[in-house]
Design an enzyme around this catalytic site. Structure first.
Site, short mmCIF file in Angstrom:
data_model
loop_
_atom_site.label_atom_id
_atom_site.label_comp_id
_atom_site.label_asym_id
_atom_site.label_seq_id
_atom_site.Cartn_x
_atom_site.Cartn_y
_atom_site.Cartn_z
N CYS A 115 0.70 -1.23 0.07
CA CYS A 115 0.11 -0.02 -0.09
C CYS A 115 0.73 1.42 0.00
O CYS A 115 0.35 2.18 -0.42
CB CYS A 115 -0.89 0.00 1.16
SG CYS A 115 -1.91 -1.44 1.18
N HIS A 263 -3.71 7.10 0.85
CA HIS A 263 -4.05 5.78 0.55
C HIS A 263 -5.46 5.43 0.91
O HIS A 263 -5.77 5.68 1.81
CB HIS A 263 -2.83 4.70 1.00
CG HIS A 263 -3.47 3.36 0.84
ND1 HIS A 263 -3.56 2.78 -0.44
CD2 HIS A 263 -3.53 2.46 1.66
CE1 HIS A 263 -4.16 1.51 -0.31
NE2 HIS A 263 -3.96 1.29 1.06
N ASN A 293 -9.87 -0.91 -2.48
CA ASN A 293 -8.48 -0.56 -2.03
C ASN A 293 -7.88 -1.18 -3.16
O ASN A 293 -7.60 -2.31 -3.29
CB ASN A 293 -8.19 -1.23 -0.77
CG ASN A 293 -6.80 -1.11 -0.20
OD1 ASN A 293 -5.93 -0.71 -0.94
ND2 ASN A 293 -6.47 -1.35 0.94
O1 UT7 Z 1 -4.60 -1.07 2.71
C1 UT7 Z 1 -3.67 -1.64 3.74
C2 UT7 Z 1 -4.17 -1.20 5.02
N1 UT7 Z 1 -5.20 -1.92 5.39
C3 UT7 Z 1 -6.09 -1.37 6.37
O2 UT7 Z 1 -6.05 -0.44 6.86
C4 UT7 Z 1 -7.52 -2.04 6.65
C5 UT7 Z 1 -7.66 -1.98 8.09
N2 UT7 Z 1 -8.60 -2.64 8.63
C6 UT7 Z 1 -9.82 -2.65 8.20
O3 UT7 Z 1 -10.42 -1.54 7.24
C7 UT7 Z 1 -11.20 -3.24 8.93
O4 UT7 Z 1 -10.75 -3.82 10.04
C8 UT7 Z 1 -11.89 -4.17 8.07
C9 UT7 Z 1 -12.62 -3.50 7.19
C10 UT7 Z 1 -11.03 -5.17 7.26
C11 UT7 Z 1 -12.75 -4.98 8.93
O5 UT7 Z 1 -13.66 -4.34 9.77
P1 UT7 Z 1 -13.89 -4.55 11.39
O6 UT7 Z 1 -14.77 -3.43 11.73
O7 UT7 Z 1 -12.39 -4.56 11.85
O8 UT7 Z 1 -14.35 -5.98 11.33
P2 UT7 Z 1 -13.72 -7.34 12.08
O9 UT7 Z 1 -12.67 -7.95 11.13
O10 UT7 Z 1 -13.47 -7.13 13.56
O11 UT7 Z 1 -15.22 -8.11 11.89
C12 UT7 Z 1 -16.10 -7.96 12.60
C13 UT7 Z 1 -17.57 -9.09 12.19
C14 UT7 Z 1 -16.94 -10.46 12.45
O12 UT7 Z 1 -17.89 -11.10 12.55
P3 UT7 Z 1 -18.06 -11.57 14.28
O13 UT7 Z 1 -17.09 -12.27 14.60
O14 UT7 Z 1 -18.29 -10.38 15.21
O15 UT7 Z 1 -19.52 -12.57 14.45
C15 UT7 Z 1 -16.58 -10.81 11.10
O16 UT7 Z 1 -16.72 -12.18 10.86
O17 UT7 Z 1 -17.87 -8.93 10.92
C16 UT7 Z 1 -17.53 -10.18 10.39
N3 UT7 Z 1 -17.28 -9.98 8.70
C17 UT7 Z 1 -17.97 -9.63 7.83
N4 UT7 Z 1 -19.36 -9.58 7.74
C18 UT7 Z 1 -20.06 -9.43 6.62
C19 UT7 Z 1 -15.95 -9.71 8.39
N5 UT7 Z 1 -15.96 -9.48 7.07
C20 UT7 Z 1 -17.44 -9.26 6.69
C21 UT7 Z 1 -18.00 -9.17 5.60
N6 UT7 Z 1 -19.44 -9.25 5.44
N7 UT7 Z 1 -17.28 -8.92 4.29
#
Ligand code: UT7
Length: 336
Positions: A115, A263, A293
């Site tokens: 990135c 980014h 992204n």
């Molecule tokens: O470009 C390089 C740098 N990258 C970044 O900076 C990305 C940084 N991270 C993020 O943007 C976020 O962490 C994400 C968008 C990737 C994820 O969001 P989050 O709010 O951190 O969600 P999470 O991974 O903690 O997941 C929360 C819940 C989980 O379910 P439970 O365990 O709470 O029941 C996941 O299984 O959301 C679920 N989940 C989804 N649900 C529907 C994870 N992905 C999805 C999805 N659709 N696509």
């Protein structure tokens, strides 16, 4: 000593639009979750057989950038290509661009900083121009993610985020050292290398013969992995630090920013930074809603769109900043 300035910008994205609803047909996800957590509404994915690769998309973006710079391709002295999704394991796409564009036998360098790849590439190009070694350098950031994502519910935390596309910039010598790229700032923290990674194929892991013999459907090492929350927490801190570092180096304050092009990792990260630096909507450019992204391509695509829309004018202070896998992060302070 000279400065470098951006004299041409271009981008290319595949025509095929993939909406959140499209993804919800194959993955257990939904439009509401994706928009709420990331801001993404749609992204572009190449279509099998349409010929788009990381290199060809980069070439298409580069042709536009070169044309807009007013230069001839033979004026390009060097190529820097940033990607995490090269066409081949080796050689990297830099030489493929040299071939496809029919450039003279100029040097071609590949940058592997994910990135932050475009900022690293820009910085390398800037140093070559500053020292007088080269006059015009072509910098490309291009990614083809869609062919390598885990398009099952198992991969939903990562696969809904990434999109395909390419952006390019021509950097040229600027005699006035108060203009152009004023400074670049690069950092890394390898301690967290595996928190956002794709560990295979990698010669450090296993013998290739073992990999070929091993047909394990549970092996996810060929898909990107991201510890989302950990990456998010680090991103907001490092983005803020490296933007501040750039501003302070140039005796500028957040008030002086005319346009921040971060980014496009997550709209929530951009909004956090906007709030922290008390910037208005007009001072921050975001297009993650439409492209997802695109890692190394995200800044040059966004910068090109901002410029095309007349949001960047002569004399503006433009700040670029990125954070990602490595971890690596960086910023560039530009007087347009
Ligand atoms: O470009 C390089 C740098 N990258 C970044 O900076 C990305 C940084 N991270 C993020 O943007 C976020 O962490 C994400 C968008 C990737 C994820 O969001 P989050 O709010 O951190 O969600 P999470 O991974 O903690 O997941 C929360 C819940 C989980 O379910 P439970 O365990 O709470 O029941 C996941 O299984 O959301 C679920 N989940 C989804 N649900 C529907 C994870 N992905 C999805 C999805 N659709 N696509």
């Amino acid at each position: 000593m000279y400065n470098s300035k951006i004299t041409g910008l271009g981008y290319y994205v595949p025509e095929n639009v993939v909406t959140n609803d499209d993804l919800a047909k194959v993955i257990d996800t939904n439009d509401e979750w994706i928009q709420e957590r990331t801001g993404i509404k749609e992204r572009r994915h190449v279509v099998k057989g349409d010929g788009d690769t990381t290199t060809t998309m980069g070439v298409k973006a580069a042709k536009i950038a070169i044309e807009r710079s007013g230069l001839d391709k033979d004026d390009i002295d060097f190529v820097v290509f940033a990607t995490l999704s090269p066409d081949y394991y080796f050689p990297g796409p830099g030489v493929l661009v040299q071939r496809e564009l029919g450039l003279k036998t100029v040097g071609a360098l590949d940058v592997r900083n994910q990135c932050s790849g475009f900022i690293y590439a820009l910085s390398v190009a800037d140093q070559f121009i500053k020292t007088g070694m080269y006059k015009n350098v072509l910098v490309i950031g291009s990614e083809l993610h869609s062919t390598g994502l885990d398009m099952t519910t198992r991969g939903r935390g990562v696969s809904v985020i990434f999109g395909d596309g390419a952006g390019a910039a021509v950097l040229s010598r600027e005699e006035d050292t108060t203009k152009g790229i004023l400074s670049t700032h690069l950092h890394s923290e390898g301690e967290h290398a595996e928190e956002l990674s794709l560990v295979a194929p990698g010669m450090g892991r296993r013998w290739v013969t073992d990999i070929l013999a091993d047909d394990d459907p549970e092996d996810t090492s060929y898909y990107p992995y991201m510890n989302g929350q950990f990456v998010f927490k680090n991103a907001v801190v490092r983005f803020s630090e490296v933007i501040m570092e750039g501003l302070q180096t140039n005796k500028l304050s957040p008030d002086d920013i005319d346009m921040l092009v971060p980014h496009q990792a997550n709209l929530r990260i951009s909004q956090f930074i906007q709030k922290k630096f008390k910037l208005t909507d007009d001072q921050v450019f975001n297009n993650i809603m439409r492209y997802g992204n695109t890692t190394a391509a995200s800044i040059p695509i966004a910068l090109t769109e901002a410029w095309e829309q007349g949001k960047i004018k002569k004399g503006d202070i433009v700040v670029l900043a990125a954070f990602g896998s490595g971890f690596t992060w960086g910023s560039a302070i530009i007087k347009w």
